[in-house]
Design a protein around this motif. Structure first.
Motif, short mmCIF file in Angstrom:
data_model
loop_
_atom_site.label_atom_id
_atom_site.label_comp_id
_atom_site.label_asym_id
_atom_site.label_seq_id
_atom_site.Cartn_x
_atom_site.Cartn_y
_atom_site.Cartn_z
N THR A 178 41.44 41.17 38.77
CA THR A 178 40.17 40.60 39.20
C THR A 178 39.54 41.57 40.19
O THR A 178 40.19 42.50 40.68
CB THR A 178 40.35 39.21 39.83
OG1 THR A 178 39.09 38.53 39.87
CG2 THR A 178 40.93 39.29 41.24
N SER A 179 38.26 41.36 40.50
CA SER A 179 37.57 42.22 41.46
C SER A 179 37.13 41.39 42.66
O SER A 179 36.84 40.19 42.55
CB SER A 179 36.34 42.89 40.81
OG SER A 179 35.37 41.92 40.45
N LEU A 180 37.10 42.05 43.82
CA LEU A 180 36.70 41.41 45.07
C LEU A 180 35.83 42.38 45.86
O LEU A 180 36.17 43.56 45.99
CB LEU A 180 37.92 41.04 45.92
CG LEU A 180 38.82 39.91 45.40
CD1 LEU A 180 40.17 39.96 46.09
CD2 LEU A 180 38.16 38.57 45.64
N TYR A 181 34.74 41.88 46.39
CA TYR A 181 33.88 42.69 47.25
C TYR A 181 34.66 43.12 48.48
O TYR A 181 35.53 42.39 48.97
CB TYR A 181 32.65 41.87 47.65
CG TYR A 181 31.62 42.60 48.48
CD1 TYR A 181 31.10 43.82 48.07
CD2 TYR A 181 31.16 42.06 49.68
CE1 TYR A 181 30.16 44.48 48.82
CE2 TYR A 181 30.21 42.71 50.44
CZ TYR A 181 29.71 43.93 50.01
OH TYR A 181 28.77 44.58 50.77
N ILE A 182 34.38 44.31 49.02
CA ILE A 182 35.20 44.88 50.08
C ILE A 182 35.32 43.97 51.29
O ILE A 182 36.38 43.87 51.92
CB ILE A 182 34.65 46.27 50.50
CG1 ILE A 182 35.59 46.92 51.52
CG2 ILE A 182 33.22 46.17 51.01
CD1 ILE A 182 35.25 48.36 51.83
N LEU B 203 34.87 56.21 37.27
CA LEU B 203 35.04 55.45 38.50
C LEU B 203 35.53 56.37 39.62
O LEU B 203 36.16 57.39 39.36
CB LEU B 203 36.06 54.32 38.29
CG LEU B 203 35.66 53.23 37.29
CD1 LEU B 203 36.86 52.37 36.93
CD2 LEU B 203 34.52 52.37 37.83
N THR B 204 35.24 55.99 40.85
CA THR B 204 35.66 56.77 42.01
C THR B 204 36.67 55.97 42.82
O THR B 204 36.32 54.98 43.48
CB THR B 204 34.46 57.14 42.90
OG1 THR B 204 33.49 57.84 42.12
CG2 THR B 204 34.90 58.01 44.06
N LEU C 235 43.49 48.46 44.07
CA LEU C 235 42.65 49.65 44.09
C LEU C 235 41.38 49.36 44.88
O LEU C 235 40.80 48.28 44.74
CB LEU C 235 42.23 50.06 42.67
CG LEU C 235 43.30 50.23 41.59
CD1 LEU C 235 42.64 50.66 40.28
CD2 LEU C 235 44.37 51.23 42.01
N LEU C 236 40.96 50.31 45.70
CA LEU C 236 39.65 50.23 46.32
C LEU C 236 38.77 51.28 45.67
O LEU C 236 39.04 52.48 45.75
CB LEU C 236 39.73 50.47 47.83
CG LEU C 236 38.38 50.46 48.57
CD1 LEU C 236 37.67 49.13 48.38
CD2 LEU C 236 38.55 50.79 50.05
N TYR D 189 34.41 48.06 46.02
CA TYR D 189 35.02 46.85 45.48
C TYR D 189 36.52 47.07 45.32
O TYR D 189 36.96 48.18 45.03
CB TYR D 189 34.44 46.49 44.11
CG TYR D 189 33.21 45.62 44.17
CD1 TYR D 189 33.28 44.25 43.93
CD2 TYR D 189 31.97 46.17 44.49
CE1 TYR D 189 32.16 43.45 44.00
CE2 TYR D 189 30.84 45.37 44.56
CZ TYR D 189 30.94 44.01 44.31
OH TYR D 189 29.82 43.23 44.39
N TYR D 190 37.27 45.99 45.51
CA TYR D 190 38.70 46.01 45.22
C TYR D 190 38.94 45.54 43.79
O TYR D 190 38.27 44.63 43.30
CB TYR D 190 39.46 45.09 46.16
CG TYR D 190 39.58 45.59 47.58
CD1 TYR D 190 40.51 46.58 47.90
CD2 TYR D 190 38.77 45.08 48.58
CE1 TYR D 190 40.63 47.04 49.20
CE2 TYR D 190 38.88 45.54 49.89
CZ TYR D 190 39.80 46.52 50.20
OH TYR D 190 39.92 46.98 51.48
#
Length: 257
Positions: free
Chosen positions: A172-176, A130-131, A150-151, A158-159
Motif C-alpha cells: 500500500t502507499s502512504l503520504y510521507i 521511480l526515484t 520504501l520512501l 510517498y511511502y
C-alpha cells in the motif's frame, strides 16, 4: 482502555479550537496537486511488459551493509521491486473512507509509476522511472516476518509498505506525513499541522493495513489511549516508545543517519 482507530485527517485550525475534547484522530490529508498524487483507484493494471522502475537500487551494496537476516528478508521482496512479480495492492489506513469500500488489485512497480506519473493527466516531462530515496526492513506489524518500506521521492514523497503473508506480497502507499519517525515495532508519528502530532501502531489484518492511535499531542495538551495525561507522562511514554527508529538505507546500501 479505550483505543481509537484513525480514519481521516482534519485541518489544523479545527484541531486547535477543540478545547474541551482530544484532537481529531488523523494527520492532515495532503493538499490536491503535485504533492497529493492521483487517487489509488486509478492505477493501471499490471503492465504488459517487464519494466524495472528502480534502476538506482544496488543489491550488492545493500548486501554489504545490511544484517544477514534483514538482507534475506529484503531478497524475498526483490522480484516485486525488479518487476518480475506482482503484488496485491490493498487498502491502507486511509483508503476507502468512510465505509472501507476499497477493492484490492494486482499491480507491479510499473503500475506504481503510472499511479504517480501517468494516470494524472497534464504532467509535462515526467521522469522515466521511480526515484527511491531510502528503504528499511523491519517487522513493523508484529507478525515476525519483516516488512519492506520504501520512501519514494515521486510526487512529493510517498511511502510504499510491503507485507508478506502465506507467500503473497501485499502493498500500500502512504503520504510521507502519515508515516514519520517509524520505529522498529511499527509505532510512528503522523503530523496534523503545526503543533499537532499523532502516534500510531501499524498493523495488517483482514486483507489490509490499519493504524491504531496510541497518543496525540496538541500544543501542550497530551492524550494516551484516549485519556488526557500530563506532559510529563506523555514524555515518559515517548521516551519508551519512540527511540528505536528503523535503520534506513540509501539505494546504494549506505546507512542513513
Amino acid at each position: 482502555m479505550r483505543k481509537r482507530i484513525m480514519m481521516i485527517a482534519l485541518a489544523a485550525p479545527l484541531l486547535l479550537t477543540a478545547c474541551a475534547a482530544p484532537a481529531a484522530d488523523t494527520p492532515e490529508e495532503p493538499e490536491s496537486g503535485a504533492d497529493a498524487g492521483p487517487a489509488v483507484e486509478t492505477v493501471s493494471p499490471v503492465s504488459p511488459e517487464l519494466r524495472n522502475m528502480l534502476l538506482d537500487l544496488d543489491v550488492s551494496g545493500l548486501e554489504e551493509t545490511m544484517p544477514e537476516a534483514d538482507f534475506a528478508a529484503f531478497q524475498a521482496y526483490l522480484p516485486v521491486l525488479t518487476g518480475e512479480e506482482t503484488f496485491r495492492w490493498v487498502a491502507g489506513p486511509y483508503d476507502g473512507y468512510p465505509d472501507g469500500d476499497w477493492e484490492p488489485f494486482d499491480a507491479d512497480m510499473a503500475a506504481v509509476y503510472d499511479h504517480f506519473w501517468k494516470n494524472d493527466g497534464g504532467i509535462k516531462n515526467p521522469p522515466e522511472t521511480l526515484t527511491l530515496d531510502r528503504l528499511a526492513v523491519a517487522d513493523i506489524v508484529g507478525d515476525e516476518e519483516p516488512e519492506l518500506v520504501l520512501l519514494l521521492q515521486d510526487r512529493g514523497y510517498y511511502y510504499l509498505v510491503f507485507h508478506r503473508e502465506d507467500g503473497v506480497t501485499y502493498g500500500t502507499s502512504l503520504y510521507i506525513r502519515w508515516l514519520m519517525d517509524l520505529q522498529k515495532g511499527g509505532i510512528h508519528m503522523g503530523s496534523g499541522g503545526a503543533d499537532v502530532s499523532y502516534y500510531h501502531q501499524l498493523s495488517f489484518h483482514d486483507g489490509r493495513f490499519w493504524d491504531e492511535q496510541l497518543g496525540e499531542k496538541v500544543l501542550d495538551r497530551c492524550w494516551l489511549n484516549g485519556q488526557e495525561v500530563s506532559e510529563a507522562e506523555f514524555d515518559a511514554w515517548y521516551a519508551e516508545n519512540m527511540t528505536n527508529d528503523v535503520t534506513w538505507y540509501s539505494p546504494d546500501g549506505t546507512v542513513q543517519s
